[in-house]
Enzyme design. Structure first.
Site, PDB file in Angstrom:
ATOM      1  N   LYS A  51       1.097  -1.215   0.316  1.00  0.00           N
ATOM      2  CA  LYS A  51       0.200  -0.028  -0.268  1.00  0.00           C
ATOM      3  C   LYS A  51       0.997   0.932  -0.389  1.00  0.00           C
ATOM      4  O   LYS A  51       0.612   1.730  -0.471  1.00  0.00           O
ATOM      5  CB  LYS A  51      -1.281   0.030   0.998  1.00  0.00           C
ATOM      6  CG  LYS A  51      -1.931  -1.216   1.429  1.00  0.00           C
ATOM      7  CD  LYS A  51      -2.981  -1.430   1.985  1.00  0.00           C
ATOM      8  CE  LYS A  51      -3.224  -2.779   2.153  1.00  0.00           C
ATOM      9  NZ  LYS A  51      -4.567  -2.542   3.503  1.00  0.00           N
ATOM     10  N   GLN A  95      -4.495  -1.746   9.799  1.00  0.00           N
ATOM     11  CA  GLN A  95      -4.628  -2.789   8.693  1.00  0.00           C
ATOM     12  C   GLN A  95      -5.404  -3.990   9.883  1.00  0.00           C
ATOM     13  O   GLN A  95      -4.827  -3.119  11.120  1.00  0.00           O
ATOM     14  CB  GLN A  95      -2.748  -2.984   9.044  1.00  0.00           C
ATOM     15  CG  GLN A  95      -3.104  -4.494   7.970  1.00  0.00           C
ATOM     16  CD  GLN A  95      -3.599  -4.718   6.655  1.00  0.00           C
ATOM     17  OE1 GLN A  95      -3.863  -3.407   5.876  1.00  0.00           O
ATOM     18  NE2 GLN A  95      -3.840  -5.891   6.032  1.00  0.00           N
ATOM     19  N   ASP A 118     -11.148   2.510   4.609  1.00  0.00           N
ATOM     20  CA  ASP A 118     -11.712   0.902   4.112  1.00  0.00           C
ATOM     21  C   ASP A 118     -12.707   0.173   4.439  1.00  0.00           C
ATOM     22  O   ASP A 118     -13.560  -0.594   4.213  1.00  0.00           O
ATOM     23  CB  ASP A 118     -11.222   0.734   5.452  1.00  0.00           C
ATOM     24  CG  ASP A 118      -9.533  -0.614   5.134  1.00  0.00           C
ATOM     25  OD1 ASP A 118      -9.985  -0.829   3.749  1.00  0.00           O
ATOM     26  OD2 ASP A 118      -8.367  -0.813   6.450  1.00  0.00           O
TER      27      ASP A 118
HETATM   28  N1  GUN Z   1      -6.627  -7.579   6.669  1.00  0.00           N
HETATM   29  C1  GUN Z   1      -7.358  -7.613   5.566  1.00  0.00           C
HETATM   30  N2  GUN Z   1      -7.776  -7.400   4.728  1.00  0.00           N
HETATM   31  C2  GUN Z   1      -7.963  -6.003   4.891  1.00  0.00           C
HETATM   32  C3  GUN Z   1      -8.222  -4.614   4.568  1.00  0.00           C
HETATM   33  O1  GUN Z   1      -9.289  -4.936   3.492  1.00  0.00           O
HETATM   34  N3  GUN Z   1      -7.864  -3.876   5.024  1.00  0.00           N
HETATM   35  C4  GUN Z   1      -7.338  -3.302   6.456  1.00  0.00           C
HETATM   36  N4  GUN Z   1      -7.301  -2.409   6.501  1.00  0.00           N
HETATM   37  N5  GUN Z   1      -6.899  -5.314   6.643  1.00  0.00           N
HETATM   38  C5  GUN Z   1      -7.269  -6.302   6.450  1.00  0.00           C
END
Ligand code: GUN
Length: 292
Positions: A51, A95, A118
């Site tokens: 990211k 995350q 998100d």
């Molecule tokens: N953990 C697994 N998938 C995701 C996601 O799409 N966003 C975040 N922040 N954590 C995750």
């Protein structure tokens, strides 16, 4: 291997990135994203790095906080409040998963829902459910985008979602059942307590597999012509592989491929779409496209 029935997530995600670049150029804005990573989960570390890299490539302002596993919930809340009040930051991403001692909902709720790129804040989840404009979670948004760009007819189609997670299963079911363009599907959600799953999958026009069970969906569970979206990323032991494991989806690809009219590979299907939708959501946030 390349075929016209493979849904190429790498290619579609690159188109979305190009669209983001074009919009960045015309708007002249610099979107800002705060990435928060707690602990040393190796998969999470890789995702956050990817990211960061994409933000750098696009010229976003991005900051990453790598925090120790033992951080108190209060310290994490303070950091989120700091970014809520930072005008350079348009998106805040925590995350997941978080360590056990931290209450995930407290954290997700602390994020300003207008910066919730998100789509995990209850305001965005609730607005999605009732069909109001909101930030869509990145993986489900990416799945819908794949279906759109491969001209899959969704309206009225018998769509089976395998899995009911808050990150994928629930939101994709909500997205595809809305009475709106590129949706309007008849959605069934199957999960660990569903009896006779094959009865549902064998009648499905579209299957979204997001249960986290390696190669769960077999060829004899699907009908001819089905569209299959595989969200799974599972490591399975493989002594013949260099790393001692290989990555497979929730779908037995070899078996399902011959019957499917369209199918996503793993890797290279849904995976690349998540980051593309994240940078798109962050740009939309900076441009105040979702909330004023
Ligand atoms: N953990 C697994 N998938 C995701 C996601 O799409 N966003 C975040 N922040 N954590 C995750």
């Amino acid at each position: 291997m390349s075929s016209d029935k493979i849904i190429d997530g790498k290619l579609i995600s690159s188109h979305i990135i190009e669209e983001v670049k074009a919009e960045l150029k015309t708007s002249g804005i610099q979107p800002g994203l705060a990435l928060i990573l707690v602990g040393n989960n190796p998969a999470s570390e890789i995702y956050v790095k990817m990211k960061e890299k994409k933000c750098a490539e696009l010229g976003y302002y991005s900051v990453t906080d790598k925090l120790p596993e033992v951080i108190p919930e209060s310290a994490l809340l303070s950091l989120i409040h700091k970014y809520n009040n930072d005008s350079r930051i348009h998106g805040i991403l925590i995350q997941l998963p978080l360590p056990k001692h931290i209450n995930e909902m407290n954290i997700l709720e602390a994020v300003d829902y207008k910066k919730d790129v998100d789509g995990f804040h209850p305001v965005n989840a609730g607005r999605l459910m009732i069909g109001e404009k909101c930030f869509l979670p990145c993986t489900p948004a990416g799945i819908q985008e794949l279906l759109i760009r491969y001209n899959v007819n969704i309206a009225g189609k018998n769509t089976v979602v395998l899995g009911r997670s808050n990150i994928v299963g629930k939101p994709i079911a909500n997205i595809l059942m809305q009475k709106s363009k590129h949706a309007n599907a008849t959605v069934t959600v199957c999960h660990s307590a569903t009896e006779n799953i094959s009865e549902y999958t064998s009648r499905a026009d579209i299957i979204i597999a997001a249960i986290g069970k390696p190669e769960f969906l077999f060829g004899n569970m699907v009908k001819e012509g089905v569209v299959i979206i595989d969200v799974g990323i599972n490591r399975v032991e493989d002594s013949s592989a260099k790393k001692g494991y290989r990555v497979v989806g929730d779908v037995n690809y070899e078996e399902c491929y011959p019957k499917a009219s369209l199918i996503t590979p793993v890797p290279g299907g849904v995976g690349p779409m998540t980051i593309a939708m994240l940078v798109k959501n962050t740009l939309d946030s900076a441009l105040k496209k979702i909330y004023k």
